[in-house]
Motif scaffolding. Structure first.
Motif, PDB file in Angstrom:
ATOM      1  N   ASP A  20       0.780  -1.238   0.000  1.00 39.35           N
ATOM      2  CA  ASP A  20       0.000   0.000   0.000  1.00 39.35           C
ATOM      3  C   ASP A  20       0.811   1.287   0.000  1.00 39.35           C
ATOM      4  O   ASP A  20       0.316   2.322  -0.456  1.00 39.35           O
ATOM      5  N   LYS A  23       1.150   3.573  -3.139  1.00 46.47           N
ATOM      6  CA  LYS A  23      -0.047   4.003  -3.858  1.00 46.47           C
ATOM      7  C   LYS A  23      -0.243   5.517  -3.805  1.00 46.47           C
ATOM      8  O   LYS A  23      -0.823   6.102  -4.711  1.00 46.47           O
ATOM      9  N   ALA A  26       2.165   6.884  -6.635  1.00 49.29           N
ATOM     10  CA  ALA A  26       2.163   6.228  -7.944  1.00 49.29           C
ATOM     11  C   ALA A  26       2.082   7.257  -9.069  1.00 49.29           C
ATOM     12  O   ALA A  26       2.673   7.082 -10.135  1.00 49.29           O
ATOM     13  N   PRO A 102      -2.289  -4.806  -6.452  1.00 48.14           N
ATOM     14  CA  PRO A 102      -2.660  -3.895  -5.365  1.00 48.14           C
ATOM     15  C   PRO A 102      -4.041  -4.240  -4.794  1.00 48.14           C
ATOM     16  O   PRO A 102      -5.066  -3.830  -5.331  1.00 48.14           O
ATOM     17  N   ARG A 232      -3.568   7.681   3.847  1.00 51.88           N
ATOM     18  CA  ARG A 232      -3.449   6.226   3.914  1.00 51.88           C
ATOM     19  C   ARG A 232      -2.965   5.766   5.288  1.00 51.88           C
ATOM     20  O   ARG A 232      -3.492   4.817   5.874  1.00 51.88           O
ATOM     21  N   MET A 278       0.949   0.012 -10.295  1.00 55.88           N
ATOM     22  CA  MET A 278       0.192   1.254 -10.085  1.00 55.88           C
ATOM     23  C   MET A 278       0.690   2.383 -10.974  1.00 55.88           C
ATOM     24  O   MET A 278      -0.106   3.177 -11.480  1.00 55.88           O
ATOM     25  N   THR A 314      -6.522   1.444  -1.542  1.00 52.22           N
ATOM     26  CA  THR A 314      -6.281   0.764  -2.819  1.00 52.22           C
ATOM     27  C   THR A 314      -7.442   0.986  -3.778  1.00 52.22           C
ATOM     28  O   THR A 314      -7.254   1.369  -4.940  1.00 52.22           O
ATOM     29  N   SER A 317      -7.592   4.732  -4.836  1.00 52.93           N
ATOM     30  CA  SER A 317      -6.502   5.180  -5.706  1.00 52.93           C
ATOM     31  C   SER A 317      -6.573   4.543  -7.089  1.00 52.93           C
ATOM     32  O   SER A 317      -6.342   5.210  -8.103  1.00 52.93           O
ATOM     33  N   VAL A 318      -6.918   3.257  -7.160  1.00 54.11           N
ATOM     34  CA  VAL A 318      -7.059   2.609  -8.467  1.00 54.11           C
ATOM     35  C   VAL A 318      -8.234   3.218  -9.235  1.00 54.11           C
ATOM     36  O   VAL A 318      -8.144   3.475 -10.436  1.00 54.11           O
TER      37      VAL A 318
END
Length: 363
Positions: A20, A23, A26, A102, A232, A278, A314, A317-318
């Motif tokens: 993590d 992230k 990234a 991730p 985070r 990422m 995760t 952020s994705v």
């Protein structure tokens, strides 16, 4: 059992750091604003700050992840139950990190709690609480993140392009004379002006300060990425530290500090594989998309942490990366997104399986 629980939770925290920590930055590394180690160092510092801040700002998450909402309080307070949850989640996250996927530590924790709870009390697990308190925020967060990132990215792209076109390089002081309509000079005065270095020199102006549009944009990028790292740490640390509360000798402050250090070390040693996924595989990031993804992630995760909602950094952020990438010409890599989504689907049952096996063994 006390020592075993302590070690297991620290190993979970280390795998969380490996999966993590990167992230938050990234976008910094993906847009090649800075290199890998600079990105990793920045996210390590900001995540540690968020972890320490969670002692005062995220107490609701510390209480939610003791497991008391899913199983009876006397079961949740057992060191064996906490060790099974930590071990089940840690194994799940370690496997995903090894594969460069991730996944959500929060999701793995919820799965391990459910599996261990089924072994402990059978159908006495409060599945209603599971869906409302845990699963709904986890499932909704990536969808919520896609929309603002998709809308913000084009605006930030235009702002970045405009900043690069203006080429304001310096702030200068220029001497000027005030003259009456009859041509009589009243006095000399100094005026501030902005422009390129060449233009200021040609007019005889004296440079007062050098400016850089790139520096301003990069500074904003660093601040947004640092905000993600802080959020985070604020969101994940209390979830893991809650598993140390059955150890009577540790209070919440000491538990958070131990987890924060383990997360820091895990991120420094094991973040590279997830970092590649990422930063490079989801989408090709331009600077505007990077800023949009970082800003969206920081705002959503921070808001959730302050309100005690167990969202996954995760997933957010994705979702933000996908939304920002989809708004540009590069689009997103559908194969990579599909693999990540499949890993999210199996995270909960895999965590539940590991948690159930470990609790059956411990008991």
């Amino acid at each position: 059992m006390t020592i075993a629980l302590f070690i297991t939770v620290l190993l979970l925290a280390a795998t969380n750091g490996a999966n993590d920590n990167f992230k938050g930055v990234a976008t910094l590394y993906g847009s090649r604003t800075v290199g890998y180690w600079t990105s990793l160092g920045w996210t390590s510092v900001t995540t540690l700050a968020g972890s320490l801040g969670s002692v005062y700002l995220a107490q609701a998450l510390l209480k939610a992840f003791t497991g008391a909402g899913l199983v009876p309080g006397d079961i949740a307070a057992q060191a064996g139950f906490a060790m099974a949850v930590a071990g089940g989640a840690g194994l799940t996250v370690a496997l995903a990190s090894w594969r460069g996927l991730p996944i959500s530590t929060t999701h793995a924790l919820v799965g391990a709690m459910s599996g261990a709870g089924l072994v402990a009390v059978g159908m006495g697990v409060h599945f209603g609480s599971l869906g409302k308190t845990f699963l709904l925020p986890l499932l909704a967060s990536p969808l919520i993140a896609i929309i603002p990132a998709f809308l913000i990215a084009p605006l930030l792209r235009r702002l970045v392009a405009r900043a690069e076109q203006k080429r304001i390089d310096c702030l200068c002081v220029e001497q000027a004379a005030i003259v009456t309509p009859e041509g009589v000079m009243m006095r000399d005065t100094a005026m501030l002006r902005t422009g390129s270095v060449a233009a200021c020199s040609a007019s005889g102006a004296r440079p007062l300060a050098r400016l850089s549009n790139h520096l301003v944009v990069d500074t904003l990028h660093f601040l947004f990425a640092g905000a993600v790292g802080f959020a985070r740490g604020l969101n994940d640390t209390p979830k893991i530290a809650a598993l140390l509360l059955p150890i009577a000798m540790l209070d919440s402050h000491t538990a958070v500090l131990a987890v924060a250090i383990a997360m820091l070390l895990g991120g420094l040693l094991g973040a590279r594989r997830v970092a590649r996924t990422m930063s490079d595989k989801i989408t090709n990031l331009d600077l505007g998309a990077s800023l949009a993804a970082s800003l969206t992630t920081a705002l959503l995760v921070s808001t959730a942490s302050f309100n005690g909602l167990p969202v996954s950094t995760t997933h957010v952020s994705v979702g933000a990366l996908a939304g920002a990438g989809a708004s540009g010409r590069s689009g997103v890599n559908r194969r990579v997104i599909t693999n990540i989504a499949l890993s999210w689907v199996v995270t909960l049952p895999v965590g539940a399986l590991f948690g159930a096996i470990l609790y059956a063994w411990v008991r």
